[in-house]
Write a protein that holds these residues in place. Structure first.
Motif, PDB file in Angstrom:
ATOM      1  N   GLU A  97       4.128   4.607  10.437  1.00  0.00           N
ATOM      2  CA  GLU A  97       5.357   5.260  10.883  1.00  0.00           C
ATOM      3  C   GLU A  97       6.501   4.683  10.063  1.00  0.00           C
ATOM      4  OE1 GLU A  97       8.298   5.304  14.749  1.00  0.00           O
ATOM      5  OE2 GLU A  97       6.128   5.183  15.113  1.00  0.00           O
ATOM      6  N   ALA A  98       7.279   5.571   9.446  1.00  0.00           N
ATOM      7  CA  ALA A  98       8.406   5.112   8.630  1.00  0.00           C
ATOM      8  C   ALA A  98       9.564   4.751   9.541  1.00  0.00           C
ATOM      9  CB  ALA A  98       8.822   6.191   7.643  1.00  0.00           C
ATOM     10  N   GLY A  99       9.994   3.497   9.431  1.00  0.00           N
ATOM     11  CA  GLY A  99      11.133   3.039  10.219  1.00  0.00           C
ATOM     12  C   GLY A  99      12.401   3.011   9.399  1.00  0.00           C
ATOM     13  N   GLY A 100      12.253   3.088   8.079  1.00  0.00           N
ATOM     14  CA  GLY A 100      13.411   3.051   7.200  1.00  0.00           C
ATOM     15  C   GLY A 100      12.965   3.083   5.751  1.00  0.00           C
ATOM     16  N   THR A 101      13.946   3.126   4.882  1.00  0.00           N
ATOM     17  CA  THR A 101      13.666   3.131   3.445  1.00  0.00           C
ATOM     18  C   THR A 101      14.536   2.100   2.757  1.00  0.00           C
ATOM     19  OG1 THR A 101      15.319   4.843   3.015  1.00  0.00           O
ATOM     20  CG2 THR A 101      13.054   5.587   3.427  1.00  0.00           C
ATOM     21  N   ASP A 137       7.910   3.754  -5.732  1.00  0.00           N
ATOM     22  CA  ASP A 137       8.312   4.908  -4.917  1.00  0.00           C
ATOM     23  C   ASP A 137       7.162   5.316  -3.991  1.00  0.00           C
ATOM     24  OD1 ASP A 137       9.963   6.990  -3.997  1.00  0.00           O
ATOM     25  OD2 ASP A 137       9.088   8.401  -5.437  1.00  0.00           O
ATOM     26  N   GLY A 138       7.417   5.285  -2.684  1.00  0.00           N
ATOM     27  CA  GLY A 138       6.407   5.663  -1.695  1.00  0.00           C
ATOM     28  C   GLY A 138       5.487   4.534  -1.269  1.00  0.00           C
ATOM     29  N   VAL A 139       5.782   3.317  -1.697  1.00  0.00           N
ATOM     30  CA  VAL A 139       4.974   2.152  -1.335  1.00  0.00           C
ATOM     31  C   VAL A 139       5.650   1.428  -0.170  1.00  0.00           C
ATOM     32  CG1 VAL A 139       4.161  -0.111  -2.160  1.00  0.00           C
ATOM     33  CG2 VAL A 139       4.020   1.903  -3.656  1.00  0.00           C
ATOM     34  N   VAL A 140       4.849   0.869   0.715  1.00  0.00           N
ATOM     35  CA  VAL A 140       5.372   0.125   1.858  1.00  0.00           C
ATOM     36  C   VAL A 140       5.985  -1.179   1.361  1.00  0.00           C
ATOM     37  CG1 VAL A 140       4.804  -1.045   4.027  1.00  0.00           C
ATOM     38  CG2 VAL A 140       3.716   1.145   3.458  1.00  0.00           C
ATOM     39  N   ALA A 141       7.266  -1.363   1.657  1.00  0.00           N
ATOM     40  CA  ALA A 141       7.994  -2.565   1.246  1.00  0.00           C
ATOM     41  C   ALA A 141       7.843  -3.683   2.271  1.00  0.00           C
ATOM     42  CB  ALA A 141       9.481  -2.236   1.059  1.00  0.00           C
ATOM     43  N   GLU A 142       7.832  -3.316   3.549  1.00  0.00           N
ATOM     44  CA  GLU A 142       7.839  -4.323   4.613  1.00  0.00           C
ATOM     45  C   GLU A 142       7.293  -3.705   5.898  1.00  0.00           C
ATOM     46  OE1 GLU A 142      11.177  -7.093   6.909  1.00  0.00           O
ATOM     47  OE2 GLU A 142      11.828  -5.470   5.609  1.00  0.00           O
ATOM     48  N   THR A 143       6.645  -4.533   6.714  1.00  0.00           N
ATOM     49  CA  THR A 143       6.198  -4.104   8.035  1.00  0.00           C
ATOM     50  C   THR A 143       7.234  -4.561   9.050  1.00  0.00           C
ATOM     51  OG1 THR A 143       3.881  -4.291   7.387  1.00  0.00           O
ATOM     52  CG2 THR A 143       4.349  -4.252   9.744  1.00  0.00           C
ATOM     53  N   GLU A 144       7.822  -3.598   9.754  1.00  0.00           N
ATOM     54  CA  GLU A 144       8.824  -3.920  10.775  1.00  0.00           C
ATOM     55  C   GLU A 144       8.154  -4.281  12.102  1.00  0.00           C
ATOM     56  OE1 GLU A 144      11.673  -0.726  11.105  1.00  0.00           O
ATOM     57  OE2 GLU A 144      11.798  -0.519   8.929  1.00  0.00           O
ATOM     58  N   VAL A 145       7.156  -3.491  12.482  1.00  0.00           N
ATOM     59  CA  VAL A 145       6.390  -3.749  13.701  1.00  0.00           C
ATOM     60  C   VAL A 145       4.914  -3.679  13.315  1.00  0.00           C
ATOM     61  CG1 VAL A 145       5.843  -2.970  16.041  1.00  0.00           C
ATOM     62  CG2 VAL A 145       8.177  -2.712  15.165  1.00  0.00           C
ATOM     63  N   VAL A 146       4.201  -4.757  13.593  1.00  0.00           N
ATOM     64  CA  VAL A 146       2.788  -4.845  13.226  1.00  0.00           C
ATOM     65  C   VAL A 146       1.976  -3.809  13.988  1.00  0.00           C
ATOM     66  CG1 VAL A 146       0.777  -6.380  13.190  1.00  0.00           C
ATOM     67  CG2 VAL A 146       3.062  -7.303  12.784  1.00  0.00           C
ATOM     68  N   ILE A 204       5.005   0.162  12.053  1.00  0.00           N
ATOM     69  CA  ILE A 204       6.284   0.772  11.669  1.00  0.00           C
ATOM     70  C   ILE A 204       6.728   0.026  10.423  1.00  0.00           C
ATOM     71  CG2 ILE A 204       8.652   1.266  12.351  1.00  0.00           C
ATOM     72  CD1 ILE A 204       7.672   1.177  15.282  1.00  0.00           C
ATOM     73  N   VAL A 205       6.993   0.787   9.357  1.00  0.00           N
ATOM     74  CA  VAL A 205       7.212   0.179   8.043  1.00  0.00           C
ATOM     75  C   VAL A 205       8.493   0.666   7.378  1.00  0.00           C
ATOM     76  CG1 VAL A 205       4.734  -0.116   7.676  1.00  0.00           C
ATOM     77  CG2 VAL A 205       5.862   1.954   6.853  1.00  0.00           C
ATOM     78  N   THR A 206       8.945  -0.110   6.404  1.00  0.00           N
ATOM     79  CA  THR A 206      10.034   0.266   5.514  1.00  0.00           C
ATOM     80  C   THR A 206       9.386   0.666   4.192  1.00  0.00           C
ATOM     81  OG1 THR A 206      11.508  -1.324   6.546  1.00  0.00           O
ATOM     82  CG2 THR A 206      12.144  -0.517   4.368  1.00  0.00           C
ATOM     83  N   VAL A 207       9.821   1.797   3.649  1.00  0.00           N
ATOM     84  CA  VAL A 207       9.185   2.359   2.468  1.00  0.00           C
ATOM     85  C   VAL A 207      10.162   2.376   1.295  1.00  0.00           C
ATOM     86  CG1 VAL A 207       7.974   4.391   1.561  1.00  0.00           C
ATOM     87  CG2 VAL A 207       7.816   3.839   3.990  1.00  0.00           C
ATOM     88  N   TYR A 208       9.667   1.980   0.135  1.00  0.00           N
ATOM     89  CA  TYR A 208      10.472   2.080  -1.076  1.00  0.00           C
ATOM     90  C   TYR A 208      10.678   3.552  -1.431  1.00  0.00           C
ATOM     91  CZ  TYR A 208       9.781  -2.857  -2.355  1.00  0.00           C
ATOM     92  OH  TYR A 208       9.797  -4.224  -2.382  1.00  0.00           O
ATOM     93  N   HIS A 216       0.845  -1.194   0.000  1.00  0.00           N
ATOM     94  CA  HIS A 216       0.000   0.000   0.000  1.00  0.00           C
ATOM     95  C   HIS A 216       0.886   1.253   0.000  1.00  0.00           C
ATOM     96  CE1 HIS A 216      -2.857  -3.007   1.544  1.00  0.00           C
ATOM     97  NE2 HIS A 216      -3.741  -2.270   0.892  1.00  0.00           N
ATOM     98  N   ARG A 217       0.338   2.338  -0.465  1.00  0.00           N
ATOM     99  CA  ARG A 217       1.059   3.600  -0.464  1.00  0.00           C
ATOM    100  C   ARG A 217       1.278   4.037   0.977  1.00  0.00           C
ATOM    101  NH1 ARG A 217       3.636   6.189  -3.768  1.00  0.00           N
ATOM    102  NH2 ARG A 217       2.716   4.983  -5.437  1.00  0.00           N
ATOM    103  N   PHE A 218       2.492   4.493   1.289  1.00  0.00           N
ATOM    104  CA  PHE A 218       2.820   4.981   2.632  1.00  0.00           C
ATOM    105  C   PHE A 218       1.960   6.193   2.948  1.00  0.00           C
ATOM    106  CE2 PHE A 218       5.230   7.912   5.343  1.00  0.00           C
ATOM    107  CZ  PHE A 218       5.330   7.135   6.481  1.00  0.00           C
ATOM    108  N   ASP A 219       1.350   6.181   4.129  1.00  0.00           N
ATOM    109  CA  ASP A 219       0.513   7.289   4.593  1.00  0.00           C
ATOM    110  C   ASP A 219       0.961   7.633   6.009  1.00  0.00           C
ATOM    111  OD1 ASP A 219      -1.425   9.025   5.546  1.00  0.00           O
ATOM    112  OD2 ASP A 219      -3.112   7.802   4.879  1.00  0.00           O
ATOM    113  N   PRO A 220       1.614   8.790   6.179  1.00  0.00           N
ATOM    114  CA  PRO A 220       2.126   9.136   7.514  1.00  0.00           C
ATOM    115  C   PRO A 220       1.031   9.300   8.571  1.00  0.00           C
ATOM    116  CG  PRO A 220       2.361  10.986   6.006  1.00  0.00           C
ATOM    117  CD  PRO A 220       1.907   9.817   5.192  1.00  0.00           C
ATOM    118  N   ALA A 221      -0.213   9.434   8.140  1.00  0.00           N
ATOM    119  CA  ALA A 221      -1.308   9.514   9.102  1.00  0.00           C
ATOM    120  C   ALA A 221      -1.647   8.134   9.677  1.00  0.00           C
ATOM    121  CB  ALA A 221      -2.550  10.110   8.444  1.00  0.00           C
TER     122      ALA A 221
END
Length: 130
Positions: free
Chosen positions: A85-89, A98-107, A120-124, A77-82
Motif C-alpha cells: 500500500e502506497a503511503g507516500g512518495t 522510479d517505482g521502487v520502494v524507498a521505505e516501509t512506513e508500517v511493516v 505501507i510504503v513510501t515509493v520513489y 523492491h519494485r512497488f506492487d499494488p497487489a
C-alpha cells in the motif's frame, strides 16, 4: 468412598467412543486451537504497533517469526499494488529508482504465505522536469 469393595460404577451402560467420534473431537480441538492462534497473532500485531521500545518490538517480531509469521519490509523492491500500500512518495533523480520502494512506513506480515497485513510504503517517483 467409591473405591471400596461393594461400590459399583454409576453408569454401567456407557459405550466407548467410536473412531468417528474421536476424529470429530480432534477436529473441534484443532479448529479451536487455530482460532485461538489467529487471535493471539492479531493481539501481538496490535501490541507491536503500540510498543514504544525497539527491544519489545524486536522480541515480538522474533516470537511471531518462530511460529511462521514473518515481517514484510520491501525496501529496494519494485512497488506492487497487489502486495503493498502506497503511503507516500519521494522524488528521485535516478530513473532506475522510479517505482521502487524507498521505505516501509508500517511493516506488513505474512503467515506461512497468507497475507495478514500489507506493508505501507513510501515509493520513489521520478522527478519531473520543472
Amino acid at each position: 468412598m467409591g473405591t471400596e469393595p461393594g461400590w459399583e460404577a454409576s453408569e454401567t451402560d456407557v459405550a466407548p467412543m467410536t473412531e468417528t467420534e474421536h476424529l470429530a473431537v480432534g477436529d473441534d480441538l484443532l479448529d479451536q486451537a487455530l482460532t485461538e492462534r489467529r487471535s493471539l497473532v492479531q493481539l501481538c500485531l496490535y501490541a507491536m504497533d503500540r510498543a514504544r521500545s525497539a527491544g519489545v518490538v524486536e522480541r515480538i517480531e522474533e516470537g511471531l517469526a518462530g511460529i511462521g509469521v514473518t515481517a514484510v519490509r520491501p525496501e529496494g523492491h519494485r512497488f506492487d499494488p497487489a502486495h503493498h500500500e502506497a503511503g507516500g512518495t519521494v522524488p528521485t533523480d535516478d530513473p532506475a529508482l522510479d517505482g521502487v520502494v524507498a521505505e516501509t512506513e508500517v511493516v506488513g506480515f505474512v503467515d506461512r504465505g497468507r497475507t495478514l497485513r500489507v506493508p505501507i510504503v513510501t515509493v520513489y517517483t521520478a522527478r519531473t522536469g520543472e
